[in-house]
Design an enzyme around this catalytic site. Structure first.
Site, PDB file in Angstrom:
ATOM      1  N   GLU A   1      45.144  78.038  23.964  1.00 19.32           N
ATOM      2  CA  GLU A   1      45.956  77.523  25.073  1.00 19.32           C
ATOM      3  C   GLU A   1      45.775  78.340  26.349  1.00 19.32           C
ATOM      4  O   GLU A   1      46.175  77.903  27.434  1.00 19.32           O
ATOM      5  CB  GLU A   1      47.440  77.483  24.673  1.00 19.32           C
ATOM      6  CG  GLU A   1      48.168  78.803  24.654  1.00 19.32           C
ATOM      7  CD  GLU A   1      47.937  79.660  23.419  1.00 19.32           C
ATOM      8  OE1 GLU A   1      48.616  80.692  23.271  1.00 19.32           O
ATOM      9  OE2 GLU A   1      47.067  79.309  22.581  1.00 19.32           O
TER      10      GLU A   1
ATOM     11  N   HIS B   1      43.585  82.832  21.793  1.00 22.42           N
ATOM     12  CA  HIS B   1      44.585  81.858  22.234  1.00 22.42           C
ATOM     13  C   HIS B   1      43.865  80.666  22.869  1.00 22.42           C
ATOM     14  O   HIS B   1      43.478  80.735  24.038  1.00 22.42           O
ATOM     15  CB  HIS B   1      45.530  82.485  23.267  1.00 22.42           C
ATOM     16  CG  HIS B   1      46.512  83.435  22.680  1.00 22.42           C
ATOM     17  ND1 HIS B   1      47.716  83.027  22.164  1.00 22.42           N
ATOM     18  CD2 HIS B   1      46.459  84.777  22.516  1.00 22.42           C
ATOM     19  CE1 HIS B   1      48.397  84.083  21.718  1.00 22.42           C
ATOM     20  NE2 HIS B   1      47.643  85.150  21.913  1.00 22.42           N
TER      21      HIS B   1
ATOM     22  N   CYS C   1      46.505  82.946  16.632  1.00 20.64           N
ATOM     23  CA  CYS C   1      46.897  84.345  16.830  1.00 20.64           C
ATOM     24  C   CYS C   1      47.654  84.864  15.605  1.00 20.64           C
ATOM     25  O   CYS C   1      47.074  84.945  14.528  1.00 20.64           O
ATOM     26  CB  CYS C   1      47.677  84.518  18.140  1.00 20.64           C
ATOM     27  SG  CYS C   1      47.763  86.252  18.663  1.00 20.64           S
TER      28      CYS C   1
END
Length: 208
Positions: free
Chosen positions: A190, A188, A84
């Site tokens: 995650e 992202h 990001c």
């Protein structure tokens, strides 16, 4: 002996989630604000949420951290992943809240998303396609899929060959950049469930 992945803590990243995702992908992760640890790491991950300016200033506020990262990545050849805003910091400069210098590792600048269609909302938020560029379809880390995005600014690369993947939000936006042992993803991992974990696993197995 397991490789050590340094997850850089400079007060501007979603550290807990990224740390957990890297561990789930099989990494031996050290969360660190110590440039000596970064210099010795096998791989480096730079997360980032918030504004380009705040992230750049936070990173530079840690004495010798930028120098340690540059030495380990640009000279030592350690695989590097920016996530990001951590990816955006690879650029020469960011234009959020004025002009702020980036790391300058991947030439380009970070600009506000300005779609021509007023119906297209900013920020770009939610699930979207990650489409590999033709020259990057055999890249060891980037694969086609769908990932979670949340950003109002985008990476405008100077050299299109540094763009590894694109996404679409009223216009084409860079989803990933790559140059040598450096890779950055705008999405992202995650928060991108199976696709994100698979991306992290490929990064951990990547020997550029």
């Amino acid at each position: 002996m397991a490789e050590v992945v340094a997850l850089v803590d400079y007060g501007a990243g979603n550290l807990h989630s990224v740390h957990n995702a890297l561990k789930a992908a099989g990494a031996d992760v050290t969360v660190t604000a110590d440039p000596y640890v970064v210099r010795a790491a096998d791989r480096i991950v730079l997360p980032g949420v918030g504004s380009f300016k705040a992230c750049a200033e936070g990173l530079r506020a840690i004495p010798h951290m930028v120098e340690a990262m540059t030495e380990r990545v640009m000279v030592g050849g350690a695989p590097f992943l920016g996530i990001c805003v951590g990816m955006q910091l690879l650029a020469d400069r960011g234009l959020e809240h004025g002009e702020t210098p980036g790391l300058g590792w991947v030439p380009g600048e970070v600009r506000l998303i300005a779609p021509s269609d007023p119906a297209i909302k900013v920020p770009h938020m939610g699930w979207n396609d990650v489409a590999a560029m033709p020259h990057a379809r055999d890249h060891a880390v980037i694969e086609e899929g769908e990932a979670y995005f949340l950003h109002s600014y985008h990476f405008a690369a100077t050299d299109p060959h540094h763009v590894a993947a694109m996404t679409d939000h009223g216009e084409g936006l860079v989803a990933a950049v790559a140059q040598g042992n450096i890779i950055g993803v705008q999405f992202h991992p995650e928060k991108s469930q199976a696709y994100g974990l698979a991306t992290l696993r490929r990064f951990l197995e990547w020997y550029p």
